[in-house]
Write a protein that holds these residues in place. Structure first.
Motif, PDB file in Angstrom:
ATOM      1  N   SER A 135       0.819  -1.206   0.000  1.00  0.00           N
ATOM      2  CA  SER A 135       0.000   0.000   0.000  1.00  0.00           C
ATOM      3  C   SER A 135       0.858   1.265   0.000  1.00  0.00           C
ATOM      4  O   SER A 135       0.430   2.294  -0.525  1.00  0.00           O
ATOM      5  N   MET A 136       2.062   1.217   0.581  1.00  0.00           N
ATOM      6  CA  MET A 136       2.911   2.407   0.608  1.00  0.00           C
ATOM      7  C   MET A 136       3.295   2.829  -0.810  1.00  0.00           C
ATOM      8  O   MET A 136       3.213   4.011  -1.163  1.00  0.00           O
ATOM      9  N   VAL A 137       3.684   1.896  -1.651  1.00  0.00           N
ATOM     10  CA  VAL A 137       4.048   2.222  -3.023  1.00  0.00           C
ATOM     11  C   VAL A 137       2.844   2.759  -3.774  1.00  0.00           C
ATOM     12  O   VAL A 137       2.956   3.707  -4.566  1.00  0.00           O
ATOM     13  N   GLU A 138       1.687   2.170  -3.556  1.00  0.00           N
ATOM     14  CA  GLU A 138       0.479   2.645  -4.234  1.00  0.00           C
ATOM     15  C   GLU A 138       0.191   4.100  -3.877  1.00  0.00           C
ATOM     16  O   GLU A 138      -0.218   4.896  -4.730  1.00  0.00           O
ATOM     17  N   GLN A 139       0.396   4.462  -2.612  1.00  0.00           N
ATOM     18  CA  GLN A 139       0.188   5.854  -2.213  1.00  0.00           C
ATOM     19  C   GLN A 139       1.250   6.764  -2.812  1.00  0.00           C
ATOM     20  O   GLN A 139       0.946   7.890  -3.221  1.00  0.00           O
ATOM     21  N   LEU A 140       2.474   6.288  -2.878  1.00  0.00           N
ATOM     22  CA  LEU A 140       3.539   7.109  -3.451  1.00  0.00           C
ATOM     23  C   LEU A 140       3.288   7.396  -4.931  1.00  0.00           C
ATOM     24  O   LEU A 140       3.695   8.441  -5.443  1.00  0.00           O
ATOM     25  N   LEU A 141       2.614   6.499  -5.601  1.00  0.00           N
ATOM     26  CA  LEU A 141       2.364   6.675  -7.032  1.00  0.00           C
ATOM     27  C   LEU A 141       1.279   7.702  -7.321  1.00  0.00           C
ATOM     28  O   LEU A 141       1.081   8.085  -8.476  1.00  0.00           O
ATOM     29  N   GLN A 142       0.604   8.159  -6.293  1.00  0.00           N
ATOM     30  CA  GLN A 142      -0.439   9.171  -6.514  1.00  0.00           C
ATOM     31  C   GLN A 142       0.142  10.515  -6.920  1.00  0.00           C
ATOM     32  O   GLN A 142      -0.543  11.341  -7.524  1.00  0.00           O
TER      33      GLN A 142
ATOM     34  N   VAL B 246       4.978   2.866 -15.638  1.00  0.00           N
ATOM     35  CA  VAL B 246       4.335   4.158 -15.392  1.00  0.00           C
ATOM     36  C   VAL B 246       3.284   3.966 -14.315  1.00  0.00           C
ATOM     37  O   VAL B 246       2.947   2.839 -13.921  1.00  0.00           O
ATOM     38  N   ARG B 247       2.745   5.072 -13.851  1.00  0.00           N
ATOM     39  CA  ARG B 247       1.683   5.004 -12.860  1.00  0.00           C
ATOM     40  C   ARG B 247       0.411   4.412 -13.469  1.00  0.00           C
ATOM     41  O   ARG B 247       0.177   4.536 -14.680  1.00  0.00           O
TER      42      ARG B 247
ATOM     43  N   PRO C   7       8.098   9.657 -14.212  1.00  0.00           N
ATOM     44  CA  PRO C   7       7.248  10.810 -13.890  1.00  0.00           C
ATOM     45  C   PRO C   7       6.278  11.107 -15.026  1.00  0.00           C
ATOM     46  O   PRO C   7       6.594  10.931 -16.200  1.00  0.00           O
ATOM     47  N   GLU C   8       5.097  11.574 -14.642  1.00  0.00           N
ATOM     48  CA  GLU C   8       4.092  11.919 -15.648  1.00  0.00           C
ATOM     49  C   GLU C   8       4.268  13.337 -16.167  1.00  0.00           C
ATOM     50  O   GLU C   8       3.828  13.670 -17.266  1.00  0.00           O
ATOM     51  N   MET C   9       4.891  14.209 -15.357  1.00  0.00           N
ATOM     52  CA  MET C   9       5.122  15.596 -15.760  1.00  0.00           C
ATOM     53  C   MET C   9       6.337  16.091 -14.998  1.00  0.00           C
ATOM     54  O   MET C   9       6.737  15.508 -13.996  1.00  0.00           O
ATOM     55  N   ASN C  10       6.918  17.186 -15.463  1.00  0.00           N
ATOM     56  CA  ASN C  10       8.105  17.764 -14.847  1.00  0.00           C
ATOM     57  C   ASN C  10       7.747  19.039 -14.104  1.00  0.00           C
ATOM     58  O   ASN C  10       6.908  19.818 -14.538  1.00  0.00           O
ATOM     59  N   GLU C  11       8.421  19.238 -12.965  1.00  0.00           N
ATOM     60  CA  GLU C  11       8.243  20.470 -12.233  1.00  0.00           C
ATOM     61  C   GLU C  11       9.043  21.577 -12.902  1.00  0.00           C
ATOM     62  O   GLU C  11       9.984  21.321 -13.647  1.00  0.00           O
TER      63      GLU C  11
END
Length: 672
Positions: A515-522, A630-631, A663-667
């Motif tokens: 569950s920790m990885v799943e939350q990190l992927l949000q 990917v997520r 990553p889905e997008m860059n900061e």
């Protein structure tokens, strides 16, 4: 003054040398000159042939010899083997050119101008053909070790020095009457066995040692010293010289000592702080200007020797411009790397004097040649090396890379250490960003006690980063759960990469992806790296990467592959990429556009459903297996990726594995 000098008290001698090592680079820096010139001047002024403050005794000879071997060893250690392999023809061509031109010109000058017999003329010319990588620390400091011209010069060194030492062995054997029909066969066989034993046997021994014995930095460092100097010591058995053994030892250990690792930092620090300065001081002590009072013959020999080596090495370096396509600055750097005379020159001089081919004038001329080339070469390399740095900086400015900040989630000290090693290898030193070591304490009644324990644990990890020369930033957070604390810290620190570990034991689907990885992927604005490392990373021989279909079209694909390319360069290994045949062209096109370029090999598979079978054939403990994904919900998302690492791990429990969530997008790049 004879009552006080030379200084014989070892404590006073070492204290004086330490002061010289400290002040010489500082003084030369104020004069905009390389620091090694200050050490050479200090040795000449304080040595036995000038003020006589220091005596070139056995300690200076010992540490000086170690310093010379250290230069050869670190030069081979810092070579980018991928570049060396790509431009191996360049190294061989330059090695032959920088041997042939000085050897040919030197023989003509020695025979027709100085009046030597042909055996003495050939041996004298071999002194011009060889060279010592005295100025390599300068290009290393400037960050040019991966420049094509530098790699060519370093690779060519072993070619020309080996040929020059072979000339020395043959001429000495002929003079002593040792050359017969079996001489060439014995020499060739012994050298072949010697080279094979080092380049094949030493990596096997080192991998076994790093995996099974060495678990602390001291043992690793002592092992490297023992093996390299052991290789150098055995060189005489093979009819070669210690500098060749040290260089071969560096090549053998190149893939096992990553450039930015803690072990490499210790090796470089020891050499730069102690051994190499002693070598420079010992060379400076050889200068004796009084020898020129002996007559015109001494002046003629010295001037001819110096002029010949400068002209010949300049001509050899200049041939790289039309022949290899190098720029003016690259050719000058090659000249500065190949003109210094020291080790092989001294060996040929001493042997030639002992067997009666050379007289005192040649010995003195060789010393002058060594001193002048050692003074002049650092100036050339420093000046033109800086020009190359500026040119490379201009190219880098055309393709800017986002700031790299790495956050490592640390739960326990033992599980965090391999994650810290991974962060060190992935970090780009040019960006000068710290590595953030994070521990999250769950909020509750024992939170205060937990924070104290977390700080103690992080304090124990900081020296691991400091030993590798990496700025460390320990971070402690109190939050409702570990995932929430990691995400909040990532946003506050603007971390671009987050490294987390897998638990060794779990149940069901939580074995790898709980569950920790799943939350990190949000949070989709960073690269998440889930790591399971069973063996030391420096012992892996290849990185195997599984790319699901369409992943090359994801926004974060370039960031992830650039990170893997940097990791592969640090480990000195190749990358084998598995992808569907239908996407092979697209993957290759995007990877070819990467800057800096990466070395890879594509292995197409007919369909993604067959990836498990392909991976099972490659699953060995000397491989690093990487799954790129990917997520959930992303264009290239596959449900099979969630179970694929677990299924592969069952086939090879000791396999090193990473999962990259792109990553889905860059900061924005301007975040501090």
């Amino acid at each position: 003054m004879n009552d006080f000098f030379p200084i014989t008290n070892p404590v006073v001698v070492f204290a004086l040398v330490a002061v010289i090592i400290l002040l010489a680079p500082i003084v030369m820096g104020r004069m905009r000159m390389p620091g090694m010139i200050g050490l050479l001047l200090a040795g000449a002024i304080l040595g036995p042939n000038a003020l006589g403050v220091l005596e070139r005794d056995q300690s200076f000879v010992l540490f000086g010899t170690v310093g010379l071997l250290y230069i050869m060893f670190t030069a081979a250690l810092e070579i980018d083997l991928a570049i060396l392999k790509r431009y191996s023809v360049h190294s061989v061509v330059f090695g032959l050119v920088t041997f042939a031109i000085p050897q040919g010109l030197g023989m003509l000058v020695a025979y027709y101008v100085l009046g030597f017999a042909w055996p003495a003329a050939i041996l004298l010319a071999s002194m011009f053909a060889s060279h010592t990588l005295l100025t390599y620390p300068i290009v290393s400091r400037l960050g040019l070790t991966r420049n094509q011209a530098v790699t060519t010069a370093v690779g060519g060194t072993i070619v020309t020095d080996t040929l020059a030492l072979l000339v020395l062995a043959v001429i000495a054997g002929m003079t002593r009457g040792e050359v017969d029909e079996s001489f060439a066969w014995q020499l060739g066989l012994s050298l072949t066995l010697y080279v094979a034993a080092i380049l094949i046997g030493l990596p096997l021994l080192a991998r076994w040692f790093f995996r099974r014995v060495a678990r602390d930095g001291v043992a690793e460092f002592v092992f490297v010293l023992a093996t390299v100097f052991g290789c150098a010591a055995l060189s005489h058995v093979a009819g070669s010289e210690p500098i060749v053994g040290a260089f071969l030892g560096g090549l053998a250990l190149n893939r096992l000592i990553p450039h930015n690792s803690t072990l490499m930092n210790r090796i470089q620090f020891t050499g730069d702080a102690l051994f190499i300065p002693f070598f420079l001081l010992s060379v400076g002590m050889l200068l004796d200007l009084s020898v020129f009072a002996g007559g015109a013959r001494a002046w003629l020999v010295a001037i001819c020797m110096l002029a010949t080596v400068l002209v010949a090495k300049w001509l050899a370096a200049e041939t790289t411009r039309p022949l290899l396509g190098y720029s003016l600055d690259q050719a000058r750097v090659v000249f500065g790397l190949s003109v210094p005379q020291a080790a092989a020159t001294l060996a040929a001089t001493i042997v030639g004097f002992e067997i009666g081919l050379f007289d005192d004038t040649v010995v003195n001329g060789a010393i002058v040649m060594i001193l002048v080339t050692c003074f002049w070469a650092p100036i050339v390399v420093d000046r033109h090396g800086r020009n190359l740095v500026q040119a490379e900086a201009g190219l880098a400015a055309e393709a800017p890379v986002a700031k790299q900040r790495i956050l490592v989630a640390c739960s326990t000290e033992s599980s965090a250490r391999p994650l810290i090693d991974l962060a060190i290898l992935m970090r780009d030193p040019a960006q000068a960003q710290p590595v953030y070591a994070l521990n999250v304490v769950e909020d509750g009644d024992d939170a205060v006690r937990g924070v104290a324990a977390a700080e103690r644990m992080l304090d124990a990890l900081v020296p691991q980063l400091s030993a590798a020369g990496v700025p460390a930033q320990p971070v402690t957070r109190i939050d409702l759960n570990t995932a929430a604390g990691i995400l909040r810290a990532r946003r506050e620190l603007h971390a671009r990469k987050v490294i987390v570990g897998w638990r060794k034991r779990s149940i069901g689907t939580e074995f790898f992806f709980g569950s920790m990885v799943e939350q990190l992927l949000q949070d989709g604005q960073y690269l998440l790296i889930a790591s399971r490392l069973r063996e030391p990373l420096n012992t892996c021989k290849r990185i195997v990467i599984a790319l699901p279909p369409h992943v090359e079209n994801e926004d974060g694909f370039i960031d992830g592959m650039r990170t893997l390319g940097h990791l592969a360069r640090q480990l000195g290994v190749g990358m084998l990429i598995l992808c569907e045949t239908a996407h092979e062209a697209g993957v290759q096109r995007r990877l070819k556009a990467l800057r800096p370029a990466i070395e890879f090999k594509l292995q197409p598979i007919a369909a993604w459903s067959g990836v498990l079978r392909a991976l099972s054939e490659l699953a060995r403990k000397d491989q690093l297996m990487v799954f790129v994904g990917v997520r959930p919900g992303g264009y290239a998302w596959r449900t099979s990726l969630g179970t694929l690492p677990e299924r592969v791990s069952r086939l090879s429990p000791d396999l090193n594995m990473l999962v990259f969530y792109l990553p889905e997008m860059n900061e924005p790049d301007d975040l501090a």
